[in-house]
Scaffold this active site. Structure first.
Site, PDB file in Angstrom:
ATOM      1  N   ASP A   1     -11.740  44.838  -3.815  1.00  0.00           N
ATOM      2  CA  ASP A   1     -12.350  45.763  -2.867  1.00  0.00           C
ATOM      3  C   ASP A   1     -12.822  47.053  -3.547  1.00  0.00           C
ATOM      4  O   ASP A   1     -13.939  47.521  -3.314  1.00  0.00           O
ATOM      5  CB  ASP A   1     -11.331  46.091  -1.765  1.00  0.00           C
ATOM      6  CG  ASP A   1     -11.941  46.855  -0.608  1.00  0.00           C
ATOM      7  OD1 ASP A   1     -12.436  46.214   0.334  1.00  0.00           O
ATOM      8  OD2 ASP A   1     -11.924  48.093  -0.648  1.00  0.00           O
TER       9      ASP A   1
ATOM     10  N   ALA B   1     -14.510  46.807   1.875  1.00  0.00           N
ATOM     11  CA  ALA B   1     -15.477  45.797   1.440  1.00  0.00           C
ATOM     12  C   ALA B   1     -15.008  44.387   1.791  1.00  0.00           C
ATOM     13  O   ALA B   1     -15.811  43.542   2.185  1.00  0.00           O
ATOM     14  CB  ALA B   1     -15.720  45.908  -0.068  1.00  0.00           C
ATOM     15  N   ASP B   2     -13.720  44.132   1.663  1.00  0.00           N
ATOM     16  CA  ASP B   2     -13.199  42.800   1.976  1.00  0.00           C
ATOM     17  C   ASP B   2     -13.414  42.449   3.445  1.00  0.00           C
ATOM     18  O   ASP B   2     -13.857  41.345   3.780  1.00  0.00           O
ATOM     19  CB  ASP B   2     -11.704  42.721   1.658  1.00  0.00           C
ATOM     20  CG  ASP B   2     -11.425  42.703   0.166  1.00  0.00           C
ATOM     21  OD1 ASP B   2     -12.368  42.461  -0.605  1.00  0.00           O
ATOM     22  OD2 ASP B   2     -10.274  42.933  -0.220  1.00  0.00           O
ATOM     23  N   VAL B   3     -13.097  43.385   4.329  1.00  0.00           N
ATOM     24  CA  VAL B   3     -13.159  43.110   5.760  1.00  0.00           C
ATOM     25  C   VAL B   3     -14.563  43.315   6.307  1.00  0.00           C
ATOM     26  O   VAL B   3     -15.155  42.413   6.908  1.00  0.00           O
ATOM     27  CB  VAL B   3     -12.140  43.983   6.529  1.00  0.00           C
ATOM     28  CG1 VAL B   3     -12.254  43.730   8.029  1.00  0.00           C
ATOM     29  CG2 VAL B   3     -10.727  43.685   6.052  1.00  0.00           C
TER      30      VAL B   3
ATOM     31  N   SER C   1     -15.624  39.557   5.648  1.00  0.00           N
ATOM     32  CA  SER C   1     -15.377  38.886   6.918  1.00  0.00           C
ATOM     33  C   SER C   1     -16.463  39.140   7.952  1.00  0.00           C
ATOM     34  O   SER C   1     -17.019  38.209   8.537  1.00  0.00           O
ATOM     35  CB  SER C   1     -14.012  39.317   7.472  1.00  0.00           C
ATOM     36  OG  SER C   1     -12.986  39.004   6.569  1.00  0.00           O
TER      37      SER C   1
END
Length: 296
Positions: free
Chosen positions: A67, A95-97, A101
Site C-alpha cells: 500500500d 490503495a489496497d481498499v 477492492s
C-alpha cells in the site's frame, strides 16, 4: 492439498462462474493453466479481473509492492504531509481498499452490465497504484490550472484544520465556505473574525490558527459537538477506532453488524449502501473453502 484435484475443481467452477478475481503477478495464472485465454475458452462469458500493484504491462509490472509503495508512486503520499513537509504514512490501507477492492468492484459491475448487452465477457487489468489516482482529482486540477500544488486541504488554512480540546481529544473544523465560517464566528462570539479568512498571508494564517487553538482548548469535545449540532458549522469529533462499534451514528446507519467467526460473535462492516427496500445487510464473506462445491 492436492494440486491436480484442486485444479480440476477450479476448472469446473470456472465453467459456470460470472467473475474470476486473481491477485498474482503477471504471468503466474498462465503458468498454472488459468490465464485469461485458457479460461475464456471454457467460459466466454466470464469477467476475468486481475489485480496487481502496477498493471499487466510496462517496466514496473513485475515489481513487488505494498500500500505504501502505491501511494508513493501515485503522488498521494507526497500530498499527505506534516507541518514540516514530511510525508505522513496513513494508518489504513488506502490503495489496497480504495484502489484494489473498490476499483475492481466497479470494473466488474460495469463489465457485467456490458455482458448483458453483448453476451461476452471481459478482461480487467486493475493496477492499485493507478487506481488511487482519481483521488487526486482536485489537487491535479489545481496544479494544472495554477502551476502550484494545492495546500488548502493539507492543514494550511485555519478554518479547515484539526484542533486539540480541553479533554485532550481533537476536533475537526471544516468551516471552509464563508457561510460556515461566518456561523462559527457567531457561535464563538467572535463576529469580527469573519474577515480574517480573506488574508492568506502565512503570518495571518498562523495568527488565526493560534487564536483558534486557544478557543478550542478552552472547552471539551462534547461542548464543541453541541456547537456543531446547534449552528451547523461543520464540526466533528475525531473519533478513535475503538469508539466506532458503539458510536451513535455508526449504530444508526448500520455500518457494523455482528457475524459468527469460528463460533465467536465479532463486529464486522456491512455493505455501506442502503437500498430502497431496506436490505443493506449481506451474508458474511465465505470462509476458506466454503464455496468449493457450490457449483458442482
Amino acid at each position: 492439498l492436492n494440486f491436480n484435484e484442486d485444479k480440476a475443481r477450479l476448472l469446473e467452477l470456472i465453467k459456470t462462474a460470472d467473475i474470476l478475481v486473481e491477485q498474482y503477478r503477471p504471468g503466474v495464472m498462465d503458468s498454472m493453466g488459468f490465464g485469461y485465454q485458457a479460461v475464456k475458452q471454457l467460459n466466454p462469458r466470464i469477467i476475468y479481473c486481475s489485480i496487481t500493484g502496477y498493471g499487466q504491462t510496462g517496466a514496473m509490472a513485475q515489481l513487488a509492492g505494498h500500500d505504501l509503495n502505491y501511494l508513493a508512486e501515485s503522488g498521494l503520499l507526497g500530498l499527505n504531509v506534516d507541518e514540516n513537509g514530511k510525508p505522513v504514512m496513513p494508518a489504513f490501507q488506502l490503495a489496497d481498499v480504495s484502489g484494489g477492492s473498490h476499483t475492481a468492484l466497479t470494473a466488474c459491475l460495469a463489465a457485467l452490465f456490458e455482458r448483458e448487452r453483448t453476451g461476452t465477457g471481459k478482461y480487467l487489468d486493475v493496477a492499485m497504484a493507478k487506481s488511487v489516482t482519481p483521488l487526486l482529482a482536485l489537487p491535479i486540477a489545481s496544479q494544472q490550472a495554477t502551476g502550484h500544488t494545492i495546500k488548502e486541504l493539507a492543514g494550511n488554512i485555519a478554518n479547515y484544520n484539526i484542533y486539540k480540546c480541553a479533554d485532550g481529544k481533537y476536533i475537526a473544523l471544516g468551516a471552509l465556505e464563508p457561510k460556515f465560517w461566518s456561523g462559527f464566528c457567531k457561535a464563538i462570539d467572535k463576529p469580527d473574525w469573519q474577515a480574517r479568512i480573506a488574508n492568506m498571508e502565512d503570518n495571518a494564517v498562523q495568527a488565526l490558527k493560534n487564536d483558534l487553538e486557544e478557543v478550542f482548548a478552552a472547552h471539551s469535545t462534547t461542548h464543541w459537538q453541541q456547537i456543531g449540532s446547534q449552528y451547523d458549522v461543520c464540526i466533528s469529533i475525531v473519533k478513535q477506532l475503538g469508539d466506532l462499534v458503539t458510536d451513535a451514528y455508526i449504530q444508526q446507519s448500520n455500518a457494523f453488524g455482528t457475524f459468527n467467526f469460528e463460533g465467536n460473535a465479532i463486529a464486522g462492516m456491512q455493505f455501506p449502501v442502503q437500498f430502497t427496500d431496506g436490505a443493506s445487510t449481506l451474508p458474511h464473506a465465505p470462509y476458506l473453502g466454503e464455496d468449493n462445491e457450490l457449483f458442482t
